[in-house]
Scaffold this motif. Structure first.
Motif, mmCIF file in Angstrom:
data_model
loop_
_atom_site.group_PDB
_atom_site.id
_atom_site.type_symbol
_atom_site.label_atom_id
_atom_site.label_comp_id
_atom_site.label_asym_id
_atom_site.label_seq_id
_atom_site.Cartn_x
_atom_site.Cartn_y
_atom_site.Cartn_z
ATOM 1 N N LEU A 50 42.676 49.233 45.158
ATOM 2 C CA LEU A 50 41.328 49.493 44.664
ATOM 3 C C LEU A 50 40.844 48.372 43.754
ATOM 4 N N ILE A 51 41.743 47.792 42.961
ATOM 5 C CA ILE A 51 41.360 46.693 42.078
ATOM 6 C C ILE A 51 40.951 45.468 42.891
ATOM 7 N N THR A 52 41.727 45.168 43.924
ATOM 8 C CA THR A 52 41.371 44.047 44.796
ATOM 9 C C THR A 52 40.044 44.315 45.491
ATOM 10 N N LEU A 53 39.849 45.571 45.924
ATOM 11 C CA LEU A 53 38.596 45.936 46.575
ATOM 12 C C LEU A 53 37.417 45.802 45.626
ATOM 13 N N ALA A 54 37.628 46.126 44.342
ATOM 14 C CA ALA A 54 36.549 46.018 43.356
ATOM 15 C C ALA A 54 36.044 44.581 43.252
#
Length: 277
Positions: A50-54
């Motif tokens: 999710l952090i990478t996606l953000a």
């Protein structure tokens, strides 16, 4: 002949400077608060993804909309466009506040994407407007001040966003900061002097893919501009990857808490600012 005012005290430059500063702060405040919220509160086993996606969600509009934003900046008065974009940004900030109150990753991701859209459309204006208001000899200093303000805002937004989301965050504090800085950004834009329409006969293409392809072709026509753009893009790619990997690395591998992560992010941002200087 009277000496011109310093740029930071001149209406030709100061409103744009502060508008860009508040805008960069809001972008990074929201992005980092979301990262901390995902990592330490609601992300679970999927937090790293999710952090990478953000990071991808925020950056993606730059690729698809920068050329379109450039056409808007050429076709219409740049100050007028900036004022409308920053007014819309206030509404997006309210959406982000709602998402933080309910701890909704989906709503915060939508707000982050919309902030990216506004940033992509505003990007061509913040630098393109400088030649309209500054003398040729003032352009290097003007560019340096805008760039410096951006990195200071990134640093402050990164640190404050981390504190705001610590232990799940305080919704009231988050709301106050998000709204105050968004409104300050919009108010600053109202003082940017008008520029007039640079290319009133320019036809803005609704197909953003065509605009992007044409921009890339234009870059390829001049080898110096192409390599300059390539080096700049590589710099931002490396930075984005490092910032995406740092939070899960600190938490999962090093066992650090929110304060350790905030310190690492601050060191990273300060180092970029020093290197840029």
């Amino acid at each position: 002949m009277a000496q011109p005012k310093p740029l930071l005290l001149s209406r030709r430059f100061a409103p744009l400077f502060w508008c860009q500063f508040f805008s960069a702060f809001s972008d990074n405040f929201l992005k980092n608060a979301l990262v901390f919220l995902i990592l330490f509160k609601i992300g679970g086993s999927a937090s790293e993804s999710l952090i990478t996606l953000a990071a991808a969600v925020f950056i993606a509009p730059y690729f698809f909309l920068s050329a379109f934003g450039g056409e808007m900046a050429d076709r219409y008065d740049k100050a007028f466009v900036a004022q409308r974009l920053k007014l819309i940004e206030v509404g997006i900030a309210l959406l982000a506040v709602f998402g933080f109150f309910v701890h909704s990753v989906l709503v915060l991701f939508i707000a982050l994407f919309l902030f990216g859209v506004i940033a992509a459309l505003f990007g061509p204006i913040e630098y393109g407007i400088l030649p309209d208001h500054l003398q040729r000899s003032e352009l290097p200093a003007g560019n340096a001040l805008v760039e410096g303000a951006t990195f200071v805002a990134i640093l402050l937004g990164t640190i404050v966003g981390g504190y705001a989301a610590a232990d799940g965050g305080d919704p009231a504090s988050f709301a106050a900061l998000m709204i105050v800085f968004s409104v300050a950004c919009w108010l600053s834009s109202l003082f940017i002097p008008p520029t007039g329409e640079g290319a009133p006969d320019l036809k803005i293409r609704a197909n953003i893919a065509v605009s992007t392809v044409e921009l890339l072709k234009h870059l390829r026509d001049d080898r110096r501009i192409w390599w300059g753009a390539f080096v700049t893009c590589w710099f931002w790619v490396v930075g984005a990857i490092a910032l995406s990997l740092l939070p899960p690395l600190v938490k999962e591998t090093l066992g650090g808490d929110v304060w350790v992560l905030n310190t690492c992010l601050a060191i990273f941002s300060i180092s970029i600012a020093i290197g840029s200087g």
